[in-house]
Design an enzyme around this catalytic site. Structure first.
Site, PDB file in Angstrom:
ATOM      1  N   HIS A 255      91.019 142.114  82.333  1.00 34.98           N
ATOM      2  CA  HIS A 255      89.552 142.145  82.163  1.00 34.98           C
ATOM      3  C   HIS A 255      89.028 143.293  83.018  1.00 34.98           C
ATOM      4  O   HIS A 255      89.508 143.511  84.128  1.00 34.98           O
ATOM      5  CB  HIS A 255      88.921 140.826  82.630  1.00 34.98           C
ATOM      6  CG  HIS A 255      87.522 140.656  82.155  1.00 34.98           C
ATOM      7  ND1 HIS A 255      86.451 141.276  82.760  1.00 34.98           N
ATOM      8  CD2 HIS A 255      87.023 139.955  81.114  1.00 34.98           C
ATOM      9  CE1 HIS A 255      85.347 140.950  82.124  1.00 34.98           C
ATOM     10  NE2 HIS A 255      85.658 140.152  81.110  1.00 34.98           N
ATOM     11  N   ASP A 307      89.693 134.165  76.531  1.00 35.45           N
ATOM     12  CA  ASP A 307      90.301 134.120  75.198  1.00 35.45           C
ATOM     13  C   ASP A 307      91.693 133.479  75.224  1.00 35.45           C
ATOM     14  O   ASP A 307      92.080 132.816  74.269  1.00 35.45           O
ATOM     15  CB  ASP A 307      90.401 135.537  74.630  1.00 35.45           C
ATOM     16  CG  ASP A 307      89.029 136.134  74.383  1.00 35.45           C
ATOM     17  OD1 ASP A 307      88.910 137.365  74.371  1.00 35.45           O
ATOM     18  OD2 ASP A 307      88.070 135.347  74.227  1.00 35.45           O
TER      19      ASP A 307
HETATM   20  C1  SDX Z   1      86.441 139.686  76.334  1.00 34.31           C
HETATM   21  O1  SDX Z   1      83.393 142.477  79.089  1.00 34.31           O
HETATM   22  C2  SDX Z   1      83.495 141.232  78.945  1.00 34.31           C
HETATM   23  O2  SDX Z   1      83.031 140.428  79.749  1.00 34.31           O
HETATM   24  C3  SDX Z   1      84.233 140.767  77.719  1.00 34.31           C
HETATM   25  C4  SDX Z   1      84.371 139.253  77.620  1.00 34.31           C
HETATM   26  C5  SDX Z   1      83.046 138.607  77.382  1.00 34.31           C
HETATM   27  O3  SDX Z   1      82.885 137.433  77.699  1.00 34.31           O
HETATM   28  O4  SDX Z   1      82.172 139.286  76.770  1.00 34.31           O
HETATM   29  O5  SDX Z   1      84.927 138.755  78.818  1.00 34.31           O
HETATM   30  C6  SDX Z   1      85.254 138.834  76.454  1.00 34.31           C
HETATM   31  O6  SDX Z   1      86.404 140.612  75.567  1.00 34.31           O
HETATM   32  C7  SDX Z   1      87.618 139.415  77.212  1.00 34.31           C
HETATM   33  C8  SDX Z   1      88.705 140.520  77.109  1.00 34.31           C
HETATM   34  C9  SDX Z   1      89.486 140.247  75.828  1.00 34.31           C
HETATM   35  N1  SDX Z   1      90.364 141.377  75.558  1.00 34.31           N
HETATM   36  C10 SDX Z   1      91.701 141.200  75.630  1.00 34.31           C
HETATM   37  O7  SDX Z   1      92.232 140.186  76.053  1.00 34.31           O
HETATM   38  C11 SDX Z   1      92.493 142.377  75.109  1.00 34.31           C
HETATM   39  C12 SDX Z   1      93.616 142.683  76.092  1.00 34.31           C
HETATM   40  N2  SDX Z   1      92.966 143.147  77.311  1.00 34.31           N
HETATM   41  C13 SDX Z   1      92.943 144.565  77.530  1.00 34.31           C
HETATM   42  O8  SDX Z   1      92.854 145.364  76.414  1.00 34.31           O
HETATM   43  C14 SDX Z   1      92.180 144.999  78.758  1.00 34.31           C
HETATM   44  O9  SDX Z   1      92.611 144.218  79.794  1.00 34.31           O
HETATM   45  C15 SDX Z   1      90.677 144.989  78.702  1.00 34.31           C
HETATM   46  C16 SDX Z   1      90.167 145.737  77.522  1.00 34.31           C
HETATM   47  C17 SDX Z   1      90.176 143.620  78.684  1.00 34.31           C
HETATM   48  C18 SDX Z   1      90.211 145.688  79.996  1.00 34.31           C
HETATM   49  O10 SDX Z   1      90.777 146.894  79.969  1.00 34.31           O
HETATM   50  P1  SDX Z   1      90.485 148.081  81.014  1.00 34.31           P
HETATM   51  O11 SDX Z   1      89.672 147.637  82.168  1.00 34.31           O
HETATM   52  O12 SDX Z   1      89.979 149.214  80.219  1.00 34.31           O
HETATM   53  O13 SDX Z   1      91.930 148.302  81.574  1.00 34.31           O
HETATM   54  P2  SDX Z   1      92.939 149.297  80.911  1.00 34.31           P
HETATM   55  O14 SDX Z   1      92.917 149.141  79.417  1.00 34.31           O
HETATM   56  O15 SDX Z   1      92.693 150.646  81.500  1.00 34.31           O
HETATM   57  O16 SDX Z   1      94.360 148.741  81.419  1.00 34.31           O
HETATM   58  C19 SDX Z   1      94.755 148.944  82.779  1.00 34.31           C
HETATM   59  C20 SDX Z   1      96.255 148.828  82.762  1.00 34.31           C
HETATM   60  C21 SDX Z   1      96.889 149.684  81.667  1.00 34.31           C
HETATM   61  O17 SDX Z   1      98.202 149.978  82.110  1.00 34.31           O
HETATM   62  P3  SDX Z   1      98.601 151.548  82.222  1.00 34.31           P
HETATM   63  O18 SDX Z   1      98.439 152.041  80.819  1.00 34.31           O
HETATM   64  O19 SDX Z   1      97.608 152.120  83.208  1.00 34.31           O
HETATM   65  O20 SDX Z   1     100.033 151.462  82.704  1.00 34.31           O
HETATM   66  O21 SDX Z   1      96.622 147.489  82.443  1.00 34.31           O
HETATM   67  C22 SDX Z   1      97.321 147.466  81.200  1.00 34.31           C
HETATM   68  C23 SDX Z   1      97.001 148.753  80.486  1.00 34.31           C
HETATM   69  O22 SDX Z   1      98.068 149.117  79.626  1.00 34.31           O
HETATM   70  N3  SDX Z   1      96.795 146.335  80.452  1.00 34.31           N
HETATM   71  C24 SDX Z   1      97.552 145.486  79.779  1.00 34.31           C
HETATM   72  C25 SDX Z   1      96.653 144.537  79.261  1.00 34.31           C
HETATM   73  N4  SDX Z   1      95.401 144.841  79.636  1.00 34.31           N
HETATM   74  C26 SDX Z   1      95.488 145.971  80.368  1.00 34.31           C
HETATM   75  N5  SDX Z   1      98.878 145.436  79.557  1.00 34.31           N
HETATM   76  C27 SDX Z   1      99.337 144.390  78.815  1.00 34.31           C
HETATM   77  N6  SDX Z   1      98.525 143.428  78.297  1.00 34.31           N
HETATM   78  C28 SDX Z   1      97.195 143.480  78.495  1.00 34.31           C
HETATM   79  N7  SDX Z   1      96.400 142.545  77.972  1.00 34.31           N
END
Ligand code: SDX
Length: 368
Positions: A255, A307
């Site tokens: 997140h 989620d």
């Molecule tokens: C919701 O904003 C909100 O409040 C949203 C929400 C709401 O109530 O409205 O909370 C609802 O949307 C919850 C989030 C649901 N999304 C997911 O579960 C999708 C998977 N999560 C990710 O895509 C990610 O964690 C985000 C989008 C939620 C946040 O991403 P960021 O802050 O942009 O972090 P990032 O994508 O830059 O990732 C940082 C690192 C990366 O590694 P590197 O590439 O730097 O090596 O963490 C890794 C990412 O690859 N990473 C994950 C991951 N999430 C981040 N690796 C594996 N699995 C994951 N889920």
């Protein structure tokens, strides 16, 4: 001019609606803890709190509840329009089309007054819930009417599972539905405020929000979070390790704001998952969830968001996976409307700058 990709940690609005307080692991909704509201309140009461700013007294809540139920009705023309769409499109695309079409049937559409916005917000929340409850039924030709003897959330659940819900099922669903209601400046909420800041109508603002929510990085994650739960514990471990080895994401984890621990909403749903597993006499889903949590924390330092735990709970309630995100939209409609109303009460057009990285002074080639 310092640019931060994704506006990470950059305040883009001031609000009295909600905040995520990671220091204490609380989400404050107009001063109240979202966890208290989810476990003890009703969605109707939280809707009133969000758009009016205070909790209603008993009389006020009773008449507000009637206002919502009076607005469940969706004109037949809307069903005719969505019935013209291809049968296999995603329910989020059907919902976006339906809400957009509903704008044309709201006589107060272009009245930007606070009072009209409040009435339109109630209509949008009521009708979105009715639509989501019936998206799958519509395809089968049988719209299920909502009962005024049931809560808004319980009606949505019963219309989806097409049977009376047990009290504990309805309460579990209502708690999850309230947990989704508002979460500060999530991408879809930010989108609704940007659109509202041009002083366009609230329907247009929430259509933008619905479009943003569909994305797999946002609301679309809850349907994908269910994937890992098809396996037993050993199978889930293999699935997660293979996906991580392929540098793919495990949806339901991570997140932008919760960096150091579990999303407090996920903790509430984790306890509910344990209870539902106990009532079903099968704790496989819970054991899979705990093991995946351990792996993601150990391997990636990532924690569950709401989620991840809602997905198995919805599965145990008999909710089709394609409706996971539409249900998120039906709940968050209240938060989006509250932010649109707040934005338009003291508006400042969103018009940021961009740092230009392109060329300058290119000479245009003569054509003769
Ligand atoms: C919701 O904003 C909100 O409040 C949203 C929400 C709401 O109530 O409205 O909370 C609802 O949307 C919850 C989030 C649901 N999304 C997911 O579960 C999708 C998977 N999560 C990710 O895509 C990610 O964690 C985000 C989008 C939620 C946040 O991403 P960021 O802050 O942009 O972090 P990032 O994508 O830059 O990732 C940082 C690192 C990366 O590694 P590197 O590439 O730097 O090596 O963490 C890794 C990412 O690859 N990473 C994950 C991951 N999430 C981040 N690796 C594996 N699995 C994951 N889920």
């Amino acid at each position: 001019l310092s640019y931060v990709p994704g506006l990470e940690n950059i305040p883009a609005a001031e609000t009295y609606i909600s905040t995520i307080d990671t220091d204490v692991g609380k989400i404050w909704i107009r001063g109240f803890s979202l966890e208290d509201l989810a476990l003890q309140s009703t969605y109707e009461e939280v809707l009133y709190l969000l758009i009016h700013g205070t909790l209603p007294d008993f009389e006020t809540l009773s008449s507000f509840r009637r206002n919502i139920y009076d607005e469940w009705h969706v004109p037949q023309e809307i069903w005719d329009i969505v019935n013209m769409l291809p049968r296999d499109i995603h329910p989020m695309d059907i919902l976006r089309t339906a809400i957009s079409a509903l704008a044309g049937f709201d006589r107060e559409l272009d009245d930007p007054s606070h009072e009209a916005n409040i009435r339109k917000a109630v209509r949008l929340v009521a009708k979105t819930g009715f639509l989501v409850g019936n998206l799958e039924n519509m395809a089968k030709g049988g719209i299920r009417v909502f009962s005024r003897d049931l809560s808004h959330a319980a009606n949505i659940l019963q219309a989806i599972i097409e049977r009376p819900a047990q009290n504990w099922e309805a309460r579990a669903f209502e708690t999850a539905f309230i947990l989704y209601v508002e979460h500060e400046l999530a991408a879809s909420t930010f989108a609704s405020r940007v659109i509202a800041s041009t002083m366009t109508d609230i329907y247009g603002a929430v259509c933008g929000a619905i479009s943003a929510l569909k994305g797999p990085l946002h609301g679309g994650a809850n349907e994908k979070a269910l994937e890992v739960f098809q396996y037993d514990v050993a199978g889930a471990e293999r699935f997660v390790r293979e996906r991580l080895a392929a540098r793919e994401r495990i949806m339901g984890f991570g997140h932008r704001v919760y960096r150091r621990g579990i999303d407090p909403r996920a903790q509430v749903m984790k306890d509910i998952l344990a209870e539902l597993c106990r009532r079903h006499g099968d704790d496989r889903l819970y054991r899979v969830a705990v093991r995946v949590e351990e792996i993601m924390a150990a391997e990636k330092g990532l924690y569950p968001n709401l989620d991840f735990y809602v997905a198995p709970v919805y599965k145990l309630l008999g909710i089709p996976v394609k409706l996971f995100t539409p249900i998120f939209a039906a709940s968050r409609m209240a938060g989006w409307c509250a932010h649109v109303i707040e934005q338009q009460l003291a508006n400042r057009l969103f018009r940021p700058r961009a740092i230009y990285r392109g060329a300058r002074g290119s000479s245009y080639p003569s054509r003769n």
